[in-house]
Every structure is written in structure tokens, then in C-alpha cells.
Design a protein around this motif. Structure first.
Motif, PDB file in Angstrom:
ATOM      1  N   LYS A   1      55.457  -7.238 -63.676  1.00 25.18           N
ATOM      2  CA  LYS A   1      54.706  -7.882 -62.708  1.00 25.18           C
ATOM      3  C   LYS A   1      55.384  -7.551 -61.191  1.00 25.18           C
ATOM      4  O   LYS A   1      54.543  -7.993 -60.479  1.00 25.18           O
ATOM      5  N   SER A   2      56.157  -6.867 -61.275  1.00 26.26           N
ATOM      6  CA  SER A   2      56.959  -6.371 -60.059  1.00 26.26           C
ATOM      7  C   SER A   2      55.982  -5.391 -59.279  1.00 26.26           C
ATOM      8  O   SER A   2      55.556  -4.385 -59.673  1.00 26.26           O
ATOM      9  N   PRO A   3      55.997  -5.605 -57.893  1.00 23.49           N
ATOM     10  CA  PRO A   3      55.215  -4.645 -56.830  1.00 23.49           C
ATOM     11  C   PRO A   3      55.811  -3.238 -56.936  1.00 23.49           C
ATOM     12  O   PRO A   3      55.394  -2.579 -56.492  1.00 23.49           O
ATOM     13  N   LYS A   4      57.246  -3.212 -57.328  1.00 24.10           N
ATOM     14  CA  LYS A   4      58.025  -1.927 -57.245  1.00 24.10           C
ATOM     15  C   LYS A   4      57.388  -0.967 -58.424  1.00 24.10           C
ATOM     16  O   LYS A   4      57.658   0.200 -58.250  1.00 24.10           O
TER      17      LYS A   4
ATOM     18  N   LEU B   1      56.964   2.911 -58.119  1.00 22.28           N
ATOM     19  CA  LEU B   1      57.375   4.043 -58.917  1.00 22.28           C
ATOM     20  C   LEU B   1      56.109   4.914 -59.246  1.00 22.28           C
ATOM     21  O   LEU B   1      56.346   6.319 -59.374  1.00 22.28           O
ATOM     22  N   GLU B   2      54.847   4.400 -59.421  1.00 19.87           N
ATOM     23  CA  GLU B   2      53.931   4.976 -59.838  1.00 19.87           C
ATOM     24  C   GLU B   2      53.156   5.941 -58.827  1.00 19.87           C
ATOM     25  O   GLU B   2      52.789   7.067 -59.054  1.00 19.87           O
ATOM     26  N   MET B   3      53.325   5.459 -57.522  1.00 25.86           N
ATOM     27  CA  MET B   3      52.959   6.437 -56.361  1.00 25.86           C
ATOM     28  C   MET B   3      54.157   7.483 -56.182  1.00 25.86           C
ATOM     29  O   MET B   3      53.847   8.543 -55.664  1.00 25.86           O
ATOM     30  N   ALA B   4      55.480   7.089 -56.272  1.00 30.66           N
ATOM     31  CA  ALA B   4      56.300   8.273 -56.573  1.00 30.66           C
ATOM     32  C   ALA B   4      56.154   9.394 -57.303  1.00 30.66           C
ATOM     33  O   ALA B   4      56.431  10.590 -57.218  1.00 30.66           O
ATOM     34  N   GLU B   5      55.672   8.904 -58.550  1.00 34.05           N
ATOM     35  CA  GLU B   5      55.318   9.965 -59.550  1.00 34.05           C
ATOM     36  C   GLU B   5      54.063  10.779 -59.171  1.00 34.05           C
ATOM     37  O   GLU B   5      54.205  12.209 -59.342  1.00 34.05           O
ATOM     38  N   CYS B   6      53.222  10.262 -58.536  1.00 33.29           N
ATOM     39  CA  CYS B   6      51.975  10.892 -57.997  1.00 33.29           C
ATOM     40  C   CYS B   6      52.368  11.906 -56.725  1.00 33.29           C
ATOM     41  O   CYS B   6      52.054  13.061 -56.940  1.00 33.29           O
ATOM     42  N   SER B   7      53.159  11.605 -56.026  1.00 34.93           N
ATOM     43  CA  SER B   7      54.027  12.400 -55.060  1.00 34.93           C
ATOM     44  C   SER B   7      54.691  13.528 -55.649  1.00 34.93           C
ATOM     45  O   SER B   7      54.608  14.823 -54.950  1.00 34.93           O
ATOM     46  N   GLN B   8      55.110  13.274 -56.684  1.00 35.32           N
ATOM     47  CA  GLN B   8      56.357  14.430 -57.152  1.00 35.32           C
ATOM     48  C   GLN B   8      55.334  15.137 -58.075  1.00 35.32           C
ATOM     49  O   GLN B   8      55.673  16.806 -57.966  1.00 35.32           O
ATOM     50  N   LYS B   9      54.143  15.109 -58.714  1.00 35.56           N
ATOM     51  CA  LYS B   9      53.151  15.814 -59.128  1.00 35.56           C
ATOM     52  C   LYS B   9      52.498  16.644 -57.922  1.00 35.56           C
ATOM     53  O   LYS B   9      52.484  17.961 -58.344  1.00 35.56           O
ATOM     54  N   LEU B  10      52.246  16.139 -56.911  1.00 30.89           N
ATOM     55  CA  LEU B  10      51.619  16.981 -55.759  1.00 30.89           C
ATOM     56  C   LEU B  10      52.605  18.101 -55.543  1.00 30.89           C
ATOM     57  O   LEU B  10      52.005  19.103 -54.847  1.00 30.89           O
TER      58      LEU B  10
ATOM     59  N   LYS C   1      55.320   3.818 -44.737  1.00 25.86           N
ATOM     60  CA  LYS C   1      55.025   2.338 -44.581  1.00 25.86           C
ATOM     61  C   LYS C   1      53.640   2.188 -45.070  1.00 25.86           C
ATOM     62  O   LYS C   1      53.280   0.940 -45.682  1.00 25.86           O
ATOM     63  N   LYS C   2      52.904   3.023 -44.919  1.00 28.36           N
ATOM     64  CA  LYS C   2      51.434   3.091 -45.336  1.00 28.36           C
ATOM     65  C   LYS C   2      51.135   3.125 -46.879  1.00 28.36           C
ATOM     66  O   LYS C   2      50.282   2.370 -47.612  1.00 28.36           O
ATOM     67  N   ARG C   3      52.294   3.899 -47.377  1.00 25.28           N
ATOM     68  CA  ARG C   3      52.476   4.281 -48.720  1.00 25.28           C
ATOM     69  C   ARG C   3      53.253   3.232 -49.638  1.00 25.28           C
ATOM     70  O   ARG C   3      53.221   3.093 -50.848  1.00 25.28           O
ATOM     71  N   GLY C   4      53.802   2.148 -48.818  1.00 27.80           N
ATOM     72  CA  GLY C   4      54.715   1.264 -49.313  1.00 27.80           C
ATOM     73  C   GLY C   4      55.954   1.738 -49.867  1.00 27.80           C
ATOM     74  O   GLY C   4      56.828   1.335 -50.946  1.00 27.80           O
ATOM     75  N   PHE C   5      56.468   2.877 -49.430  1.00 32.72           N
ATOM     76  CA  PHE C   5      57.648   3.496 -49.607  1.00 32.72           C
ATOM     77  C   PHE C   5      58.923   3.355 -48.720  1.00 32.72           C
ATOM     78  O   PHE C   5      58.663   3.239 -47.644  1.00 32.72           O
ATOM     79  N   ASN C   6      60.178   3.024 -49.353  1.00 33.91           N
ATOM     80  CA  ASN C   6      61.286   3.008 -48.467  1.00 33.91           C
ATOM     81  C   ASN C   6      61.963   4.211 -48.521  1.00 33.91           C
ATOM     82  O   ASN C   6      61.830   5.058 -49.229  1.00 33.91           O
ATOM     83  N   ILE C   7      63.094   4.417 -47.567  1.00 29.27           N
ATOM     84  CA  ILE C   7      63.727   5.652 -47.549  1.00 29.27           C
ATOM     85  C   ILE C   7      64.649   5.861 -48.839  1.00 29.27           C
ATOM     86  O   ILE C   7      64.349   7.094 -49.162  1.00 29.27           O
ATOM     87  N   GLU C   8      64.604   4.807 -49.656  1.00 32.11           N
ATOM     88  CA  GLU C   8      65.574   4.968 -50.932  1.00 32.11           C
ATOM     89  C   GLU C   8      64.537   5.890 -51.755  1.00 32.11           C
ATOM     90  O   GLU C   8      64.966   6.978 -52.478  1.00 32.11           O
ATOM     91  N   ILE C   9      63.549   5.391 -51.883  1.00 31.14           N
ATOM     92  CA  ILE C   9      62.322   6.372 -52.741  1.00 31.14           C
ATOM     93  C   ILE C   9      61.929   7.518 -52.289  1.00 31.14           C
ATOM     94  O   ILE C   9      62.129   8.474 -52.848  1.00 31.14           O
TER      95      ILE C   9
END
Length: 627
Positions: free
Chosen positions: A395-398, A402-411, A437-445
Motif C-alpha cells: 500500500k506504500s506510495p513508493k 518504483l513502477e515509474m522508475a521501471e518505465c523510465s529504464q525501459k524507455l 517533482k512532477k513524476r514523484g521522483f527524488n534524487i535517490e531514484i
């Protein structure tokens, strides 16, 4: 399994418990984490310890006459000062030091020389003399024992070594100018390396050696990577290793792998195994590197704030006799939810079990039957903690990050394949930073995605220097802007200011270049990206996957990157040094019934499952370990 890591580490803690009766115990953080997996604080108290305190100069022995110190690091520098302070400021008459460092490690740390077998104990004897001197009493007694209490048996076949959780294979470029070599040769002498690195290699090598001794095996060593080769070379000629090999009951193939050769697997956004998701989403259990902290306040009267355990102490996954780690590694999310629901339903005398369960249904069952009912919670606390951890994770927003990061990596993979170069991908990375910030990413991701990218492309695709500088600049600006919100350790960034942020960022990209070059010396495994042309995205094919598949291949393909280390202490291996001259075939990992795979630098649960399943399919017993 005939060989049991759990039994081997348990034997060590049984010996520790024999020493603590009537004593005040001082224990450092890493040893405390290992104790957590072997009965915890209660075990020491039940064994007769009067009290247990942190190994710190700010503690004291009060009026106790006997003290036991359980320490995981070499007794030099800060650790030695703490030991001196604790003894000098107390009235001990009997001090027992239990260290997971072998005498050889202490000798290297104090003298800077790798010891011969004849003088390996000299540093230990000097430390014992110093302990007597610090007690300032002629009737005092000091004892030092070496027990390898640095192993955490996560499952029957998978273990971790917390004292090395911050230990990562260095790159050969890191050593330029720090050794006697003008250019780093293929075979490096340990004595030529910086002292800190010598201590680390010896400490890890002797820990592995002690573990192999406790399970009574003669190892055949196979290495891939510069750092693993260093460890293998030291184990190969270690005198204790040769003696153990002569007395061993079983033969084992020991496979050492450098994590730095492929960081893509641990940086990839897709987390197929639930345990990997939990490790990515939940905070670490305080002071620990393996277990996670679980908010159990939903079933209590008080309520914690997110990641704040001020009111209710956190729960964790490890609580015997639970086999929850086995479940989280080997089952998919659907089956895990059903299994946990079934366990709680039985504890609540509910007979009707649905065929499938959602996260909300599991949460509803817990709140309805266990909230504020402490006796029922205590009766099945292991399952309750696991359920709350799974619910909190899913249920975590994180998870969406992670799913958005996966999409970015695939792109990125699609861009590199379509363009045949990295230019468009580097521009995408810049946009990720600017729009984070629009994508909900921090610098760590963002840094995770960049690390994945550099490790993936390796030498296969060059980097445009100007575009890399542009990316470096936006990262430097973002680090300053988001400094307070970073998930990274505060110590890493506390000294980053506007004046030195560019220099700090330059250091990051220097390391990324080293990472990009990490596989350049490999012949067969230089690529972890499959490139089929512009119409197909790059496909990640991990180094560990390639290596293990080649090892279990019944045709036994040549693996030139896997180096075999014959044990020089054994007479029957004398011929192996001249195997090429004698035309004798090189030993193979699959020649032995037992196999140990140890990855220096970390491992994912997905990799653990893959390695176990591969060897199991060919009837081999495998033990998997990592720092």
C-alpha cells in the motif's frame, strides 16, 4: 541439506553463551544484528549475563567484576580505544574478549604485514597483555576467543555477513597511485594494496574460511572479478585453509563474484520478488542491514507517524520459528497473501478460507480479530508482523515510484536501441532530473536509474562528453535543491554546499565511468545488454544469470572469465599448477556435490531464488551468501 549454515553459526553462539555467566556484556552493532538471528538479547540474559550494553566509551562496567566484549571489527583504532576506556574506567577482574576477527586480521591491522603462520598469534598476545595492563590489578585475568559470530542464516541455504554490509569491491581505477604499481597488473599482491583494503580482504577471507571449517569442507575456488580474485588468492594460500582441506569430510565448489561487474539487477525498478519490494520500501530495522522495520501500531492503541517509531517499537520479519523469509523469496504475491491469511484465519478459528485474497481482505482480518487484543497478537506475533509488513509495502506510495522508475529504464533501453547510441537516452535522463517533482521522483531514484544505465551500457555504447557534462550539471543543482529531502545517508551529503556541489557531482560521475568500465577485462561476459537492432529495445541479461546458466550447462562451455584457484597447501593439487603443460582438464564448478556462491557487494532475493532453482534442477546442494 547435509551442510547447514544455521547449525554452524548456532554452534558459535553456543560457545559465546558459555562465557557470559555472571558477566556484564558489551556488544557492538554488527554483533548485535547477528545475535538478533540467534535468540537476541534474551538469550544472553538466560545464559547468565547480568546486563547487556552497547560497546561504547560512554558506557561503564559499574561494580561488575567480570566483563565480556563481543566485537566484530579488528581491535585497532576506535574499537581499541573503546575497549581501553571500558576496562580502564571499571573495576573488572576478569575480561573476556570475543572477536569475529581471526588473529591474522589483527596482525595485519596492527603491523601492516600479512602474517606467516608462525607469528600469527603475536598481535593477539600483545592485546591480551594490554587488557591486563588496563585492569591495573595483579590478580586480574584476560582471555581472548575467536568465534566467527558474523553470519546471519536468513534461510537454510542463504546467509548474509552484516559486518561487511558496507564492503563493496573497489574498482582498479581507485587504486591508481595508491600502490607500488604504475599500472595495475592482472595478479595483484595483497601487500601492495592500501592497508585498509588489506584488512578488509583478510577479514572477509578468514570469515569465509571459518565458515568452511565449521561445515567441514575442502573447497575448490572459482572467482570472477578483481576483488573476488584477491579474496580467492588469499584463501588459496592461507595455512589454516590447507589444514582444514586435509581434514574435511566433503568437497565444495566455492564461487566468488564481484557485484561491481553488474549493478543493473539491483538497480532495476521491477521487483518481482516481494522481499525485494519490502527491502526497497520499508526502512531498515534500526542498526541492521538485513531485516526491515515494520510499523505494528495499526494493531495497538498508540499510533506511530510514518517512519517514526517513537511510541511503538518497530516489528521485524525475523522471529523464530517463522519461515517467513523462505515464503517471501519463493512465492509470488498472490500465494503469499493467501498463505498469511490462512495462518491468521486458523489462529482465529475461521474455517472458511477463500481461494484468493486481496491486501484489503488481509488487513480487514487483522484489524477485526487482533487489534488491541495483545494476548492473541503475542500468540502469533511472527505472522502478525509479516502481514503488517506486506500490507505496508503493497500500500506504500513508493511502489508507484518504483513502477515509474521501471518505465523510465525501459524507455532508456528503447532509445539506445533505436538510435544506436546514448545521446537521446542522456537527454531523457536530463529531463527526468528537471521534471522529477512532477513524476514523484527524488534524487535517490534518479541516481539509481543513472547507475543502472551506466552499468548496463558498459563498453558497448560510448557516452557523448558534452551531454554527460550537461547531465552532471543538472544533478549538481538538484542535489542542492533537494538536499533536505534525500533518502540517502545524511553523512554522505552533510558537507555538500553550493561551492563544492560540482566537485561532489564530478566524483559521482567519475565512479560511474569506473562502473561503465568494470567489465572491460572480461571476454565472455563483457555485455549484459542484448542488442538485436533498432526495432527491438535492449534487453538486460544479467552477468549472474549468464554465468550460472553456463555453469549448469551440460555441454560445459568454456568460461574464460572464471578463474580457478588451486589450493597450494595440498600436495595432490601440485599438478594443478601445471595443468596446461600436463594437458589436464581444469576443474569445473559442477564437479562437486556441494556449491557455495558468495557475492561480494550485495544480492537480491530474485538472484537468490534464481541461483537456488538452477542448481537444484541439476541435483546440486547450493549455499548462497553475500555481504
Amino acid at each position: 541439506m547435509v551442510l547447514s549454515i544455521s547449525h554452524a553459526s548456532e554452534v558459535c553462539w553456543m560457545e559465546v553463551c558459555k562465557k557470559v555467566k555472571g558477566a556484564i556484556v558489551f556488544i557492538d552493532d554488527y554483533s548485535g544484528e547477528c545475535l538478533h538471528w540467534h535468540g537476541g538479547l534474551l538469550r544472553l540474559l538466560e545464559s547468565g549475563a547480568t546486563t547487556v550494553k552497547q560497546f561504547s566509551s560512554f558506557e561503564s562496567g559499574e561494580d561488575n567484576k567480570k566483563a565480556v566484549f563481543i566485537v566484530s571489527s579488528p581491535l585497532v583504532g576506535p574499537a581499541r580505544i573503546i575497549l581501553r576506556d571500558l576496562i580502564s574506567n571499571s573495576k573488572f577482574l576478569h575480561c573476556v574478549l570475543i572477536t569475529s576477527c581471526s588473529p591474522a586480521v589483527l596482525t595485519v591491522a596492527t603491523t601492516g604485514n600479512v602474517p606467516e603462520s608462525s607469528n600469527e598469534m603475536s598481535a593477539l598476545q600483545k592485546l591480551e597483555f594490554d587488557m591486563l595492563r588496563w585492569m591495573k590489578n595483579q590478580e586480574a585475568a584476560a582471555e581472548i576467543f575467536h568465534f566467527p559470530v558474523s553470519v546471519v542464516p536468513v534461510t537454510d541455504y542463504f546467509f548474509a555477513t552484516p559486518p561487511f554490509s558496507n564492503f563493496f569491491p573497489c574498482f582498479t581505477e581507485d587504486l591508481q597511485g595508491k600502490t607500488v604499481y604504475s599500472q595495475m597488473p592482472r595478479n595483484v599482491d595483497l601487500e601492495a594494496l592500501p592497508l585498509e583494503l588489506q584488512i578488509g580482504v583478510m577479514h572477509l577471507m578468514t570469515t569465509i574460511n571459518s565458515l568452511l571449517s565449521h561445515i567441514s569442507v575442502q573447497e575448490e575456488i572459482f572467482c570472477i572479478g578483481f576483488f573476488s580474485s584477491l579474496i580467492g588468492s588469499q584463501l588459496q594460500k592461507y595455512c589454516s585453509s590447507a589444514l582444514r582441506a586435509k581434514m574435511a569430510v566433503n568437497k565444495m565448489s566455492l564461487l566468488l563474484i564481484d557485484r561491481s561487474l553488474d549493478l543493473c539487477g539491483i538497480m532495476y525498478g521491477a521487483k518481482d520478488i516481494l522481499l525485494d519490494k519490502m527491502k526497497s520500501v520499508l526502512p531498515a530495522f534500526p542498526g541492521h542491514s538485513v531485516d526491515v522495520a515494520i510499523d505494528i501500531s495499526p494493531v495497538c492503541y498508540a499510533k506511530n507517524e510514518p517512519n517514526d517509531f517513537t511510541f511503538i517499537a518497530p516489528g521485524c520479519l525475523h522471529e523464530p520459528p517463522s519461515n517467513i523469509f523462505e515464503l517471501l523469496i519463493n512465492k509470488n504475491v498472490k500465494n503469499i497473501l493467501l498463505e498469511l491469511y490462512t495462518r491468521l484465519a486458523k489462529a482465529s478459528n475461521i474455517n472458511k478460507i477463500p481461494q484468493s485474497v486481496t491486501v484489503d481482505e488481509l488487513e480487514s482480518l487483522i484489524l477485526k480479530n487482533f487489534k488491541k487484543k495483545y494476548e492473541r497478537i503475542q500468540a502469533c506475533s511472527d505472522t502478525i508482523q509479516a502481514c503488517l509488513g506486506v500490507i505496508e509495502t503493497l500500500k506504500s506510495p513508493k511502489i508507484s515510484s518504483l513502477e515509474m522508475a521501471e518505465c523510465s529504464q525501459k524507455l532508456l533501453l528503447q532509445s539506445v536501441a533505436a538510435e544506436g547510441n546514448t545521446d537521446e537516452a542522456l537527454k531523457q535522463l536530463q529531463n527526468l532530473v528537471l521534471d522529477r517533482k512532477k513524476r514523484g521522483f527524488n534524487i535517490e531514484i534518479i541516481l539509481t536509474i543513472i547507475t543502472f544505465f551506466y552499468s548496463l551500457i558498459g563498453q558497448k555504447f560510448p557516452i557523448n562528453p558534452q551531454l554527460e557534462k550537461d547531465l552532471e550539471k543538472v544533478i549538481a543543482d538538484a542535489l542542492l535543491e533537494d538536499k533536505e529531502d534525500l533518502g540517502m545517508p545524511k553523512t554522505l551529503l552533510e558537507n555538500v554546499t553550493e561551492s563544492n556541489s560540482k566537485e561532489f557531482c564530478k566524483h559521482i560521475f567519475t565512479k560511474l565511468q569506473y562502473l561503465k568500465n568494470a567489465r572491460m577485462h572480461l571476454t565472455k561476459y563483457s555485455d549484459v545488454a542484448s542488442y538485436e537492432g533498432p526495432h527491438q529495445p535492449l534487453e538486460y541479461n544479467g552477468l549472474i544469470t549468464q554465468l550460472i546458466c553456463d555453469i549448469v550447462d551440460v555441454t560445459k562451455p568454456e568460461i574464460p572469465d572464471l578463474r580457478y584457484k588451486a589450493n597450494y597447501g595440498l600436495k595432490d593439487n601440485f599438478a594443478s599448477r601445471f595443468s596446461k603443460i600436463l594437458n589436464v582438464s581444469k576443474p569445473h564448478v559442477m564437479d562437486n556435490e556441494f556449491i557455495m556462491v558468495y557475492i561480494v557487494g550485495g544480492i537480491t532475493a530474485k538472484e537468490v531464488k534464481f541461483i537456488k532453482d538452477c542448481f537444484k534442477a541439476y541435483g546440486k546442494d547450493v549455499i548462497i551468501g553475500s555481504t
